[in-house]
Scaffold this active site. Structure first.
Site, mmCIF file in Angstrom:
data_model
loop_
_atom_site.group_PDB
_atom_site.id
_atom_site.type_symbol
_atom_site.label_atom_id
_atom_site.label_comp_id
_atom_site.label_asym_id
_atom_site.label_seq_id
_atom_site.Cartn_x
_atom_site.Cartn_y
_atom_site.Cartn_z
ATOM 1 N N THR A 13 -13.058 42.214 71.866
ATOM 2 C CA THR A 13 -12.942 40.906 71.246
ATOM 3 C C THR A 13 -12.724 41.135 69.760
ATOM 4 O OG1 THR A 13 -14.439 39.901 72.852
ATOM 5 C CG2 THR A 13 -14.125 38.729 70.766
ATOM 6 N N LEU A 14 -11.702 40.518 69.221
ATOM 7 C CA LEU A 14 -11.428 40.615 67.785
ATOM 8 C C LEU A 14 -11.726 39.266 67.146
ATOM 9 C CD1 LEU A 14 -7.996 42.455 67.855
ATOM 10 C CD2 LEU A 14 -10.219 43.439 67.371
ATOM 11 N N GLU A 15 -12.554 39.284 66.142
ATOM 12 C CA GLU A 15 -12.849 38.070 65.390
ATOM 13 C C GLU A 15 -12.290 38.254 63.994
ATOM 14 O OE1 GLU A 15 -16.930 36.954 65.770
ATOM 15 O OE2 GLU A 15 -16.905 37.291 67.926
ATOM 16 N N LEU A 16 -11.324 37.450 63.650
ATOM 17 C CA LEU A 16 -10.603 37.622 62.403
ATOM 18 C C LEU A 16 -11.141 36.766 61.275
ATOM 19 C CD1 LEU A 16 -7.026 37.653 63.928
ATOM 20 C CD2 LEU A 16 -8.528 39.575 63.461
ATOM 21 N N SER A 17 -11.998 35.845 61.600
ATOM 22 C CA SER A 17 -12.515 34.925 60.595
ATOM 23 C C SER A 17 -13.890 34.463 61.048
ATOM 24 C CB SER A 17 -11.561 33.724 60.478
ATOM 25 O OG SER A 17 -12.149 32.687 59.724
#
Length: 82
Positions: free
Chosen positions: A15-19
């Site tokens: 899971t990538l959380e960019l903000s």
């Protein structure tokens, strides 16, 4: 689900959380892309590092189901599929 897939399905999900904002306004999406572009592209370039392929019998060349793949120094074995 990520842990289950890693242990039981030989599938590594991330899971990538960019903000910190779950639903950024549309007007900020371009800036989010610019902020994370180089990191995302570098990650994509590294995705295929490792071993992939088929496990085959050395004599007949037939595929081997449920073969255990062990790599020294890694405490997680992989089992070949069908």
């Amino acid at each position: 689900m990520q842990d289950y897939n890693y242990v039981w399905a030989n599938c590594f999900e991330i899971t990538l959380e960019l903000s910190c904002c779950k639903y950024p306004p549309t007007s900020e999406l371009q800036q989010e892309w610019e902020n994370n572009r180089e990191s995302l592209l570098a990650f994509i370039e590294k995705v295929h590092i490792g071993v992939k392929g088929f496990v085959r019998d050395a004599v007949s060349g037939d595929g081997l189901e449920n073969a255990t793949i062990v790599v020294a120094g890694i405490a997680h074995n992989i089992t070949a599929g069908k």
